[in-house]
Design a protein around this motif. Structure first.
Motif, PDB file in Angstrom:
ATOM      1  N   VAL A  36     -11.272  -8.212  14.125  1.00  0.00           N
ATOM      2  CA  VAL A  36     -12.231  -8.859  13.224  1.00  0.00           C
ATOM      3  C   VAL A  36     -11.544 -10.028  12.542  1.00  0.00           C
ATOM      4  O   VAL A  36     -10.315 -10.170  12.619  1.00  0.00           O
ATOM      5  CB  VAL A  36     -12.768  -7.885  12.151  1.00  0.00           C
ATOM      6  N   THR A  37     -12.317 -10.869  11.866  1.00  0.00           N
ATOM      7  CA  THR A  37     -11.712 -12.000  11.163  1.00  0.00           C
ATOM      8  C   THR A  37     -10.901 -11.477   9.975  1.00  0.00           C
ATOM      9  O   THR A  37     -11.097 -10.337   9.526  1.00  0.00           O
ATOM     10  CB  THR A  37     -12.789 -12.955  10.630  1.00  0.00           C
ATOM     11  N   SER A  38     -10.032 -12.314   9.471  1.00  0.00           N
ATOM     12  CA  SER A  38      -9.172 -11.842   8.376  1.00  0.00           C
ATOM     13  C   SER A  38     -10.001 -11.558   7.126  1.00  0.00           C
ATOM     14  O   SER A  38      -9.703 -10.637   6.383  1.00  0.00           O
ATOM     15  CB  SER A  38      -8.069 -12.861   8.100  1.00  0.00           C
ATOM     16  N   GLY A  39     -11.067 -12.349   6.934  1.00  0.00           N
ATOM     17  CA  GLY A  39     -11.946 -12.083   5.793  1.00  0.00           C
ATOM     18  C   GLY A  39     -12.545 -10.689   5.865  1.00  0.00           C
ATOM     19  O   GLY A  39     -12.520  -9.930   4.897  1.00  0.00           O
ATOM     20  N   GLU A  40     -13.030 -10.328   7.063  1.00  0.00           N
ATOM     21  CA  GLU A  40     -13.627  -9.012   7.229  1.00  0.00           C
ATOM     22  C   GLU A  40     -12.604  -7.897   7.042  1.00  0.00           C
ATOM     23  O   GLU A  40     -12.884  -6.878   6.419  1.00  0.00           O
ATOM     24  CB  GLU A  40     -14.284  -8.905   8.618  1.00  0.00           C
ATOM     25  N   SER A  41     -11.412  -8.102   7.577  1.00  0.00           N
ATOM     26  CA  SER A  41     -10.436  -7.012   7.456  1.00  0.00           C
ATOM     27  C   SER A  41      -9.990  -6.835   6.004  1.00  0.00           C
ATOM     28  O   SER A  41      -9.758  -5.715   5.555  1.00  0.00           O
ATOM     29  CB  SER A  41      -9.243  -7.257   8.379  1.00  0.00           C
ATOM     30  N   ILE A  42      -9.910  -7.945   5.264  1.00  0.00           N
ATOM     31  CA  ILE A  42      -9.579  -7.807   3.831  1.00  0.00           C
ATOM     32  C   ILE A  42     -10.676  -7.016   3.123  1.00  0.00           C
ATOM     33  O   ILE A  42     -10.409  -6.102   2.344  1.00  0.00           O
ATOM     34  CB  ILE A  42      -9.424  -9.206   3.169  1.00  0.00           C
ATOM     35  N   PHE A  43     -11.925  -7.343   3.469  1.00  0.00           N
ATOM     36  CA  PHE A  43     -13.062  -6.665   2.854  1.00  0.00           C
ATOM     37  C   PHE A  43     -13.000  -5.159   3.133  1.00  0.00           C
ATOM     38  O   PHE A  43     -13.071  -4.337   2.208  1.00  0.00           O
ATOM     39  CB  PHE A  43     -14.356  -7.278   3.402  1.00  0.00           C
ATOM     40  N   ILE A  44     -12.822  -4.795   4.425  1.00  0.00           N
ATOM     41  CA  ILE A  44     -12.796  -3.372   4.797  1.00  0.00           C
ATOM     42  C   ILE A  44     -11.650  -2.665   4.061  1.00  0.00           C
ATOM     43  O   ILE A  44     -11.830  -1.609   3.452  1.00  0.00           O
ATOM     44  CB  ILE A  44     -12.619  -3.215   6.322  1.00  0.00           C
ATOM     45  N   VAL A  62      -1.696   3.205  -7.630  1.00  0.00           N
ATOM     46  CA  VAL A  62      -1.143   1.869  -7.384  1.00  0.00           C
ATOM     47  C   VAL A  62      -0.730   1.754  -5.918  1.00  0.00           C
ATOM     48  O   VAL A  62      -1.003   0.748  -5.251  1.00  0.00           O
ATOM     49  CB  VAL A  62       0.065   1.603  -8.311  1.00  0.00           C
ATOM     50  N   TRP A  63      -0.101   2.820  -5.406  1.00  0.00           N
ATOM     51  CA  TRP A  63       0.330   2.785  -4.012  1.00  0.00           C
ATOM     52  C   TRP A  63      -0.867   2.668  -3.060  1.00  0.00           C
ATOM     53  O   TRP A  63      -0.782   1.987  -2.030  1.00  0.00           O
ATOM     54  CB  TRP A  63       1.167   4.024  -3.679  1.00  0.00           C
ATOM     55  N   ILE A  64      -1.973   3.326  -3.406  1.00  0.00           N
ATOM     56  CA  ILE A  64      -3.165   3.267  -2.562  1.00  0.00           C
ATOM     57  C   ILE A  64      -3.618   1.814  -2.373  1.00  0.00           C
ATOM     58  O   ILE A  64      -4.108   1.450  -1.310  1.00  0.00           O
ATOM     59  CB  ILE A  64      -4.281   4.135  -3.179  1.00  0.00           C
ATOM     60  N   PHE A  65      -3.402   0.976  -3.397  1.00  0.00           N
ATOM     61  CA  PHE A  65      -3.745  -0.435  -3.244  1.00  0.00           C
ATOM     62  C   PHE A  65      -2.611  -1.238  -2.607  1.00  0.00           C
ATOM     63  O   PHE A  65      -2.849  -2.173  -1.843  1.00  0.00           O
ATOM     64  CB  PHE A  65      -4.147  -1.047  -4.591  1.00  0.00           C
ATOM     65  N   LEU A  66      -1.368  -0.870  -2.926  1.00  0.00           N
ATOM     66  CA  LEU A  66      -0.240  -1.610  -2.356  1.00  0.00           C
ATOM     67  C   LEU A  66      -0.210  -1.471  -0.842  1.00  0.00           C
ATOM     68  O   LEU A  66       0.095  -2.427  -0.123  1.00  0.00           O
ATOM     69  CB  LEU A  66       1.088  -1.075  -2.923  1.00  0.00           C
ATOM     70  N   PHE A  67      -0.502  -0.262  -0.359  1.00  0.00           N
ATOM     71  CA  PHE A  67      -0.384   0.012   1.072  1.00  0.00           C
ATOM     72  C   PHE A  67      -1.213  -0.961   1.918  1.00  0.00           C
ATOM     73  O   PHE A  67      -0.662  -1.664   2.770  1.00  0.00           O
ATOM     74  CB  PHE A  67      -0.757   1.489   1.315  1.00  0.00           C
ATOM     75  N   PRO A  68      -2.533  -1.073   1.705  1.00  0.00           N
ATOM     76  CA  PRO A  68      -3.253  -2.026   2.551  1.00  0.00           C
ATOM     77  C   PRO A  68      -2.866  -3.480   2.298  1.00  0.00           C
ATOM     78  O   PRO A  68      -2.718  -4.233   3.268  1.00  0.00           O
ATOM     79  CB  PRO A  68      -4.730  -1.782   2.211  1.00  0.00           C
ATOM     80  N   ILE A  69      -2.696  -3.878   1.023  1.00  0.00           N
ATOM     81  CA  ILE A  69      -2.490  -5.326   0.841  1.00  0.00           C
ATOM     82  C   ILE A  69      -1.129  -5.780   1.355  1.00  0.00           C
ATOM     83  O   ILE A  69      -0.983  -6.910   1.783  1.00  0.00           O
ATOM     84  CB  ILE A  69      -2.709  -5.808  -0.622  1.00  0.00           C
ATOM     85  N   LEU A  70      -0.134  -4.902   1.360  1.00  0.00           N
ATOM     86  CA  LEU A  70       1.171  -5.334   1.849  1.00  0.00           C
ATOM     87  C   LEU A  70       1.338  -5.074   3.342  1.00  0.00           C
ATOM     88  O   LEU A  70       1.870  -5.907   4.071  1.00  0.00           O
ATOM     89  CB  LEU A  70       2.286  -4.629   1.079  1.00  0.00           C
ATOM     90  N   TYR A  71       0.874  -3.896   3.809  1.00  0.00           N
ATOM     91  CA  TYR A  71       1.199  -3.509   5.191  1.00  0.00           C
ATOM     92  C   TYR A  71       0.117  -3.866   6.191  1.00  0.00           C
ATOM     93  O   TYR A  71       0.389  -4.111   7.351  1.00  0.00           O
ATOM     94  CB  TYR A  71       1.452  -1.999   5.263  1.00  0.00           C
TER      95      TYR A  71
END
Lengths: 101, 199, 568
Positions: free
Chosen positions: A38-46, B188-197
């Motif tokens: 998916v686009t990066s926008g969509e993956s950020i959203f999900i 905090v980790w629950i949010f760190l995990f997706p945004i970093l990894y």
């Protein structure tokens, strides 16, 4: 959260186990979703949606916010409002810079 | 002189002092990590298109997934240790609290291997802005884990037995407070995990 | 068993002792910060001439070096704000009088209270110690803007010191909020709280929610300095003719945003407790209920809320676009409304009162026009069009010093004179008090009024020579001498206060429980209040905070503890 009798606590324990299951499934889901094409926008959203659901589960059930007193809920609402102000800061800067270019 | 409402709840607010205190502390923690998340978004928007995603590919997703599971488990054992106290089962409390501490140790060991793997590949905080914010966020989160472990170890050791036997209600409150902090660290980790990894 | 000395006076957990510790430490820092400025003012008035008395011991030829001038400026700001005014307003007065005014025995968390004092103390020691390191003290201004702050020596210790000060403020303000919410005496409903308590509550919320982003920013700057990250360094930055080795990719604007996210609410942290003190003193000395109590409370809450969304008016010069500057100009104009409501309520309270002109009242009265000047001169700075020409000139310095120096610090003096009898059991000397007040008022204006003139003439605030090399500054340069002489005389006259302070402690006129015939709860306790307990018996509250001169009553004041049935 005081003045519970035993049966009350035992029903809590069942809830905790269900929340644990939900958190584990959502963790697998979010990792799986990151492999979707998916686009990066969509993956950020999900990813943010899943993280928010997980976060709400932890806050509501493990931290008992679902049955917490009004005073604490109000303080947190105030905090969340300012948290979003902080989050909009980079977005504002970015969109604003785009308009002058 | 006894300070009022240390253990009992004040009727009109329905809270004891420490409960309100820990939530205010967590509110300030929300703003602390909020500042850093804000910095993450700022840097991500300022980096070349897709650069953060590329740089993020260096991280080890399976290990981080394992760590996520470990922390979630520790949150459950933590809340169970409190529930055991509420059911007057001190032995079970000891068991669950011990498991929580074990999970925290596993988390830090995994983190150690992640960090050293990065350093072995000559990836440092100074390498790019993604790694800079990655090391800052996970490092600060790690410090929070260590802080929580110190408190929990204190309540797990014999000092806890003594407190439980002299003032059971107060002790259960303290475990609840420690639990609120610990769940926050998990959150905090629950949010760190997706945004970093993952992103 | 009597408490040993170190438990009673050093590592005490009694809110009153901790309050006094905060107070004395903060007063010492205020004086120290003022001394730094007096040295700078010599260089500004008589550029490149040896500083008398101390110059020959410190620098070659005795002339103040430019880099030391920068250090003195940065540390003056840091010390006055974070080590002087805030600890005095919140740490000292908040700690001592919030529990008393709400009729309880102590703060909610006495151990935490002690920890926050010592964390403050350690932060202060680190800040002062940085002067004696080979690198010297921080020299990038109290705002510590990168990229400069990422490279200049001395900054690392500043950041470490700030982490301790932030920790102290966070613990202290959590303690104050919990105390106010949880420990109010029976009958003391929200709308019966003295306004001072309200201001402390709002201030503490500002500290809890606004300080952490600065802590985050301090961590990022520390990373930049210590492990070589580039959070605040853009790519291709050139320093001293060479491209820097760091990878870049960051932005100095990120620091400015995070810094001002704290530093604007911090302005209200400085002013709100001052307003609280002024309110107490005015109500007591006009012998009238404060005018518009509820509007004061709502204005203070609204002020606190709005202060979180005005920060970027400090950043109009960063090239922000029209949308953002329009937004922040609007919020800035809106936030001036509650300030005006508060000031107006104080002025209206004077109307028709039979005013007692004692020293605390004189300081409180002087606060009103001084804060008024400070506030109104801020409006042109809140509008981007006029800010662009005034930014970073002496006009800005004049503006915020009017708010903080003859504003907040006068209010704090009012508080010291007003509550001294409660803390020591003796009144401060009135004659010496007036001898302290009148010259202070004159010299304060002697320092800060000319700054507006110089600022409008376009003199930058950061010049080592006070603008001597610029031709546009020539006409107003003579004012530098006026300001400097005023500053030194202001410093000199403070010795009257210091003498009065220590003399009155030992020899002052004995004060009873309630020397000012006041209504609020602190005056029900003995002077000084009982260690670890404050009151002889439990407090019960029956009425609002300012029942002065109620028609038909025997006395012109009715303490909050007096039961309703005795009204007639």
């Amino acid at each position: 959260m005081s003045g519970h009798d035993n049966t009350d606590i035992q029903s809590h324990v069942r809830t905790y186990m269900m929340v644990f299951g939900a958190l584990a499934i959502l963790t697998v889901l979010t990792v799986g979703a990151s492999y979707l094409e998916v686009t990066s926008g969509e993956s950020i959203f999900i990813a943010l949606i899943i993280a928010s659901v997980k976060g709400s589960l932890v806050a509501s059930y493990f931290m008992h916010l679902i049955s917490e007193r009004a005073m604490i809920i109000n303080i947190l609402l105030l905090t969340i409002a300012f948290f979003f102000v902080l989050m909009f800061l980079p977005l504002m800067t970015a969109t604003d810079a785009a308009t002058i270019l | 002189m006894e300070i009022p409402y240390t253990v009992k709840e004040r009727p009109d607010t329905g809270l004891n002092n420490s409960k309100l205190g820990i939530w205010l502390f967590l509110a300030s923690e929300v703003m602390l990590f909020g500042g850093l998340f804000s910095a993450y978004v700022f840097l991500r928007l300022g980096a070349p298109e897709g650069a953060f995603h590329e740089w993020g590919k260096e991280l080890n997703v399976p290990l981080a997934t394992l760590n996520t599971m470990v922390l979630i488990t520790s949150s459950v054992t933590m809340v169970m240790s409190w529930a055991s106290l509420k059911m007057n089962d001190f032995k079970k409390y000891k068991l669950y609290m011990g498991l929580t501490l074990l999970c925290a140790v596993i988390f830090l060991i995994v983190k150690y291997f992640e960090y050293t793997a990065k350093f072995d590949h000559h990836l440092y905080p100074s390498t790019n802005t993604f790694l800079a914010i990655y090391f800052t966020l996970t490092g600060l989160h790690g410090l929070h884990i260590i802080g929580g472990m110190i408190v929990m170890t204190y309540f797990w050791l014999p000092a806890g037995n003594k407190m439980w036997h002299s003032e059971p209600e107060h002790f259960a409150n303290r475990i609840e407070i420690a639990g609120l902090y610990w769940h926050f660290v998990d959150l905090v980790w629950i949010f760190l995990f997706p945004i970093l990894y993952l992103l | 068993m009597p408490e040993p000395f170190w438990r009673k006076y050093i590592f005490s957990q009694d809110h009153k002792v901790i309050g006094i510790q905060y107070g004395l430490t903060a007063l010492a820092f205020l004086f120290f910060g003022f001394c730094l400025m007096m040295i700078m003012r010599w260089q500004l008035a008589y550029p490149e001439t040896p500083v008398p008395l101390i110059g020959e011991f410190l620098w070659e030829n005795g002339i103040l070096l430019p880099e030391v001038y920068n250090s003195l400026g940065a540390m003056h700001g840091t010390i006055m704000i974070f080590l002087g005014v805030v600890p005095l307003a919140v740490g000292a007065f908040g700690n001592y009088f919030v529990p008393l005014q709400i009729g309880t025995i102590d703060m909610a968390f006495p151990k935490l209270n002690m920890t926050s004092y010592w964390s403050y103390f350690v932060g202060g020691v680190i800040m002062v110690a940085s002067f004696f390191t080979p690198e010297g003290a921080a020299r990038s201004g109290w705002t510590s803007y990168p990229p400069l702050a990422d490279f200049e020596p001395g900054q690392t210790l500043w950041l470490i010191g700030m982490v301790f000060l932030i920790t102290s403020s966070l613990l202290g303000s959590i303690n104050i909020i919990v105390t106010i919410v949880q420990l109010r005496a029976p009958g003391l409903t929200w709308m019966r709280l003295p306004f001072f308590v309200w201001t402390q509550l709002v201030t503490s919320f500002l500290l809890v929610l606004a300080f952490p982003p600065l802590e985050a920013a301090a961590v990022l700057q520390l990373m930049d300095r210590v492990v070589g990250t580039s959070f605040f360094l853009p790519s291709g930055l050139v320093v001293s003719g060479e491209i820097i080795s760091a990878t870049g990719g960051g932005s100095p604007l990120l620091w400015q945003h995070l810094f001002w996210f704290l530093a604007h609410p911090e302005v209200y942290v400085l002013i709100l407790p001052a307003m609280g003190i002024v309110c107490e003193v005015i109500a007591n000395n006009t012998r009238k209920p404060i005018w518009g109590y509820k509007s004061l409370v709502y204005a203070a809450i609204f002020l606190g809320f709005m202060s979180f969304i005005v920060w970027a008016h400090h950043m109009f010069m960063t090239g922000m676009g029209a949308t953002m500057s329009a937004f922040f100009q609007t919020t800035t104009m809106i936030i001036s409304i509650p300030s005006v409501i508060i000031l107006t309520a104080f002025f209206l309270s004077l109307w028709g009162g039979s005013i007692r002109y004692n020293t605390p009242m004189l300081f409180a009265l002087a606060f009103l026009p001084m804060f008024g000047i400070g506030g109104l001169t801020g409006l042109p700075l809140g509008l981007a069009a006029s800010d662009i020409s005034l930014h970073d000139t002496y006009y800005v310095i004049g503006h915020f010093h009017y708010v903080v120096a003859p504003g907040t610090i006068f209010a704090l003096f009012a508080g010291i004179y007003y509550w001294f009898p409660k803390m020591t059991g003796r009144k401060m000397n009135e004659t010496l008090g007036k001898l302290h007040f009148w010259p202070s008022l004159i010299f304060m204006n002697g320092i800060f009024l000319p700054m507006f003139i110089q600022g409008l003439a376009g003199i930058s605030r950061r010049l080592w020579d006070g603008g001597a090399i610029y031709s546009h500054a020539a006409d107003t340069l003579w004012l530098n001498e006026v300001m400097s002489v005023s500053a030194w005389l202001l410093g000199l006259i403070q010795f009257v206060f210091i003498v009065n302070f220590f003399y009155s402690m030992k020899k002052g006129e004995k004060a009873g429980r309630n020397p000012w015939d006041a209504t609020t709860l602190e005056w029900v306790a003995p002077s000084p209040p009982i260690a670890h307990g404050n009151f002889e018996s439990d407090i019960e509250v029956h009425r609002s905070a300012y029942e002065y001169s109620v028609p038909g009553r025997k006395r012109d004041f009715t303490p909050q503890t007096e039961p309703k049935k005795s009204d007639n």
